[in-house]
Design an enzyme around this catalytic site. Sequence first.
Site, PDB file in Angstrom:
ATOM      1  CD  GLU A  36      -2.659  -1.075   2.646  1.00  0.00           C
ATOM      2  OE1 GLU A  36      -3.384  -0.089   2.852  1.00  0.00           O
ATOM      3  OE2 GLU A  36      -2.527  -2.011   3.467  1.00  0.00           O
ATOM      4  NE  ARG A 260       3.313  -8.308  11.057  1.00  0.00           N
ATOM      5  CZ  ARG A 260       2.503  -7.263  10.887  1.00  0.00           C
ATOM      6  NH1 ARG A 260       1.197  -7.400  11.033  1.00  0.00           N
ATOM      7  NH2 ARG A 260       3.003  -6.088  10.570  1.00  0.00           N
ATOM      8  CE  LYS A 270       3.000   0.442   5.379  1.00  0.00           C
ATOM      9  NZ  LYS A 270       2.418   0.317   4.014  1.00  0.00           N
TER      10      LYS A 270
END
Length: 556
Positions: A36, A260, A270
């Site tokens: 993104e 992850r 983020k």
Amino acid sequence: MEELQSKPLNFLEEIVQDDLAAGKYPDGVFTRFPPEPNGYLHIGHAKSICLNFGLAQRFGGRTNLRFDDTNPMTEETEYVESIKHDVSWLGFQWANELYASNYFEQIYQFATALIKKSLAYVDDSSAEEIAALKGTPTTPGTNSPFRDRSVGENLALFQAMRGGEYPDGAKVLRAKIDMAHPNMHMRDPLMYRIRHVPHHRTGSQWCIYPMYDFAHGQSDSMEGITHSICTLEFDVHRPLYDWFINKLEIFPTHQYEFARLNLSHTVMSKRKLLQMVNEKLVSGWDDPRMPTISGLRRRGYTAASIRNFCDRIGVAKRDNLIDISLLEFCIREDLNKSADRVMAVMDPIKLIISNYPDGQVEDLMIENNPEDPETGKRIVPFTKELYIERDDFMVDPPKKFFRLGPGLQVRLKGAYIVTCDQFELNPDGSVKEIHATYIPESKSGQDTSGIHVKGTIHWVSISHAVQVEVRLFDRLLIVEDAGELGDDFTKFINPESLEVLTQVYVEPSLKEAKIEEAVQFIRKGYFCLDKDSTPDHLVFNRTVSLKDTWAKEQKK
């Protein structure tokens, strides 16, 4: 490629190998990296990049770089450019640069097709009402009062949504699945929402935007992605991913999940990284304390060290916490082979060699890197007055102190053996300067003195030294696992994560240093020139110390 082929397979590679052996994908493996564009990439994304590109590389396939630009409220072209730079810098080249926005018209048509199949409907409920009707993991949800609208009414309303006839939040498009489904993501999930916000690529062409769960799988399918790799939190989204593809009867790409990366003593969210930037707790996305790829690069980390780190931690199916010391080990290992050795004095004290001729300058030839003789030698000027490290001298040294002290001898790196004769003190009792004599026959490489000393220290010539600024970076957080901190994580930022030294003196060869090019300050650590530098004011960032001092401190 040969190196890749010789490594053992991880579980994803085993899946791909089995698929290819079964002839499932005759056109080969096709993966994608779908960031993104709402922030800078961090070390966790680096793992995903290495995995997606590495998977295709290992099996002779291709990888798309596709930006998931479905939320214009958070996306900027700056982030797009930084992501492209980071992926390229890591050493990977994408087959195609694509955007979810490339497919907005086709995704809209997919949504229309689901409406025509009575598998999607326009809902006028507010976000709060939708949440209240959704139920809980243990209780079923309740159907929306708008769920049974006719196909014709839904088509007209959806078209009116696209035409900009309603304000933000007035209506959404939802999939019609099952409000009693045990998986909450299958309880009539949102497919489209209204956003009267200009898009960084499409401008004001659209005012409705697809949700990630709807755009993701359809984009994968349109590109012919064979293996859609996601992190573990998306495993509960997979049934929805498959449902859309099945109902639309399009290319059946498949989603696979891996754990992850969770790294100790730093933040991997983020949102939290953006918070630190906005609250000016760091200097920006590329602050060398940040786990962003741009921050690591500015700090002096190499692409090879990050790829090596991602390779070492492997691909797992369960979340775990990786100690940041492993990342530091990888950069030490890489720079030990490649970084030139130079001399820098961080805490200077004057050393006067009383029997060395006044005004004489001797150009010494000192090796650049003992690990790589082909790097050659450089000239380092030697004079009567030098700077050495303050902690390389002790007024009352213990028995096993092999540096300078009254009557003690030590070798000056690449130069001569010196003997401490006397020293002078400041009014506060600290050492002002040291006086020593040198042994002319003891020159490095030409030593005929017969004297053997156990210690070697670094130095710089005072008249030739360049004064620089040095920034010493340490762990961003004082706690190991940021996942346990919640939104109060800023209270745990390490107050000693940045120390700035302004009275550092380096040898003159460093005037030619290049931005982000690594050097080893002998006995001190690995450093690189920072972008804040000017010709008159050089700034060096410490990439990593020579040894893992943090582990030692934690044991005390």
